[in-house]
Each structure stands twice: as C-alpha cells, then as structure tokens.
Design a protein around this motif. Structure first.
Motif, PDB file in Angstrom:
ATOM      1  N   GLN A  38       0.829  -1.211   0.000  1.00  0.00           N
ATOM      2  CA  GLN A  38       0.000   0.000   0.000  1.00  0.00           C
ATOM      3  C   GLN A  38       0.860   1.255   0.000  1.00  0.00           C
ATOM      4  N   ALA A  41       2.343   1.572  -3.521  1.00  0.00           N
ATOM      5  CA  ALA A  41       1.320   2.010  -4.467  1.00  0.00           C
ATOM      6  C   ALA A  41       0.968   3.482  -4.257  1.00  0.00           C
ATOM      7  N   ALA A  42       0.917   3.920  -2.994  1.00  0.00           N
ATOM      8  CA  ALA A  42       0.618   5.325  -2.698  1.00  0.00           C
ATOM      9  C   ALA A  42       1.688   6.234  -3.295  1.00  0.00           C
ATOM     10  N   VAL A  45       1.216   6.319  -7.211  1.00  0.00           N
ATOM     11  CA  VAL A  45       0.078   7.120  -7.664  1.00  0.00           C
ATOM     12  C   VAL A  45       0.330   8.607  -7.421  1.00  0.00           C
ATOM     13  N   ASP A 112     -10.863   5.098 -13.202  1.00  0.00           N
ATOM     14  CA  ASP A 112      -9.458   4.980 -13.615  1.00  0.00           C
ATOM     15  C   ASP A 112      -9.353   4.694 -15.104  1.00  0.00           C
ATOM     16  N   LEU A 134      -1.275   3.001 -12.452  1.00  0.00           N
ATOM     17  CA  LEU A 134      -2.534   2.399 -12.017  1.00  0.00           C
ATOM     18  C   LEU A 134      -2.464   0.880 -12.028  1.00  0.00           C
ATOM     19  N   GLU A 137      -1.408   0.037  -8.657  1.00  0.00           N
ATOM     20  CA  GLU A 137      -2.548   0.208  -7.751  1.00  0.00           C
ATOM     21  C   GLU A 137      -3.506  -0.973  -7.868  1.00  0.00           C
ATOM     22  N   LEU A 199      -7.493  10.448  -7.553  1.00  0.00           N
ATOM     23  CA  LEU A 199      -6.307   9.667  -7.217  1.00  0.00           C
ATOM     24  C   LEU A 199      -5.688  10.128  -5.902  1.00  0.00           C
ATOM     25  N   VAL A 203      -5.076   7.929  -2.458  1.00  0.00           N
ATOM     26  CA  VAL A 203      -3.818   7.838  -1.711  1.00  0.00           C
ATOM     27  C   VAL A 203      -4.028   8.187  -0.243  1.00  0.00           C
ATOM     28  N   LEU A 207      -5.419   4.198   0.584  1.00  0.00           N
ATOM     29  CA  LEU A 207      -4.178   3.436   0.687  1.00  0.00           C
ATOM     30  C   LEU A 207      -3.444   3.688   2.000  1.00  0.00           C
TER      31      LEU A 207
END
Length: 238
Positions: A38, A41-42, A45, A112, A134, A137, A199, A203, A207
């Motif tokens: 997470q 991914a944060a 993004v 998305d 993405l 994500e 997005l 975040v 996330l």
C-alpha cells in the motif's frame, strides 16, 4: 489508433489484477506485507499525479481546475458513503461483508479507465505513465478484493472478482476514448482535474489509511518514496 494503444497498456493493469487475485487465493499476504504494498502504491500514484496530471492542467483556467477538483472530491466522498451504507444494510447475501468494498473498487476501476483513456487522447506519453502507475494500484486492489471475500467461496468465484475489475477498467478506457475523442479544451481539463482529485483521495483516504492499521516501519515508509521515485524517473527517462 488511440483506443488500441490505450487498451494495450491497460492490459498491464488487467494482468496485475489477476496476479493480485491469484496471489491472494494461494498465498494471502501478511498484514505487514499488505501495508508495504500500500505504501509503494501510494508513492506510485502520488508521483503519477504530480508528474503527469497536474502539469497538464497548470495553464488551464483556475475556475475549470477548481470545478474538476470539486467534482472529483464530491464523487469520491459519495462512493465512500455508498460503501458504508451498503455495509450497514448488509446488502449482498454471502458477499455482504465485502459488498461495499467491491462496489467501491468497481466504480474506481471505471473512473481509472476513463482517466487512462483521456490521458492517451491528451498525450500518449502521459497515458503510458498513468497506465503503469494504475497497474501497480490495481495489483493491490486485486489482492484486497479477494481477501475480503468469504473463505468458503471456490477459487473460480474468487478469481472472477479481479477479472471483473479488469473488465471494468477496460470498459472505462473504451468509453473514455470513444466518447471524448476529438474533444479539447475545458472538458479535458475538467476530467484531468477530476482524475487528480480522485487519485489523491485514493492515496490519502484509502491506501495510507489502510496501511496505517499496521505499525509503521522504516521499510514501509521507504517504499512510499521508492514508488514515487520509480515513476518520477520513468517519466524523466520516457
């Protein structure tokens, strides 16, 4: 053709969703590993928004940008409220415990997808970066969707969830390109601003909030910056 190019890169995210789902079926991640993903991914993004979306709307009329951001924030708050309502009313039968999350992710996939399609129309290079970001994500969302399902469900039904996420993403891309192809100016700026807000909401309110349920470690914190730097460097070298 823009649609073909957009869908070819979207395939990365579709595969990522399936990989996440398969991983969750056979080897569910530990809470700490989930938190690490997470954070990464944060970072990814956040970098995609900072490096690709925000520069594209920087020169637009302020009122257009504000409108797009406002729509994005209201939409994401509405999706969050819908998710909570579904959970409280125990909707969805055997899927009731996961219904709110699955619907939220499903709507997010469509949004998305539209964003990927629009960025390819506006600037294919930007579209590639957004699609890659993405995809990372979606890898996590594929895991989250399967982990939330009842344990007694069969493997085929569990894998149908990330497969559906991929289908919704591709549907959003297709719709975004077909509907908005040839459109320029304020409508595109509004969608890019909308996507930026959506997005950033993902975040900060999804996330990182979920990641914080596990105690922070130097590794998880570092992975946020690794994710950010990876996309930033990809943008610089592309």
């Amino acid at each position: 053709m823009v649609l073909t190019q957009a869908l070819s890169y979207t395939a990365l995210a579709v595969v990522a969703a399936l990989v996440g789902g398969i991983t969750a079926v056979y080897r569910p991640p530990s809470p700490q590993m989930e938190s690490n993903v997470q954070h990464f991914a944060a970072g990814v993004v956040t970098a995609a928004v900072a490096a690709e979306l925000l520069p594209g709307i920087h020169e637009r009329a302020p009122q257009v940008v504000v409108l797009g951001f406002a729509i994005g924030v209201v939409t994401m708050l509405g999706i969050h409220r819908l998710s909570k309502t579904i959970e409280k009313r125990d909707i969805g039968g055997q899927y009731a415990g996961a219904a709110g999350l699955l619907i939220t992710i499903g709507i997010d996939m469509v949004i998305d997808g539209v964003l990927i399609g629009v960025t390819f129309l506006d600037n294919p290079d930007t579209g590639i970066i957004i699609a890659v970001a993405l995809a990372i994500e979606v890898l996590f969302l594929g895991v989250a969707g399967v982990v939330a399902l009842p344990r007694e469900l069969g493997m085929a039904r569990k894998l149908a969830v990330p497969a559906t996420f991929g289908l919704l993403l591709a549907t959003g891309v297709t719709g975004g390109v077909l509907v908005l192809e040839g459109v320029t100016g304020a409508p595109i700026a509004i969608i890019l601003a909308f996507g930026s807000a959506a997005l950033l909401y993902l975040v900060t309110e999804e996330l990182l909030v979920k990641a914080s349920k596990v105690p922070e470690t130097p590794v998880s914190t570092t992975l946020f910056f690794v994710g950010f730097l990876a996309i930033f460097l990809l943008d610089m070298l592309h």
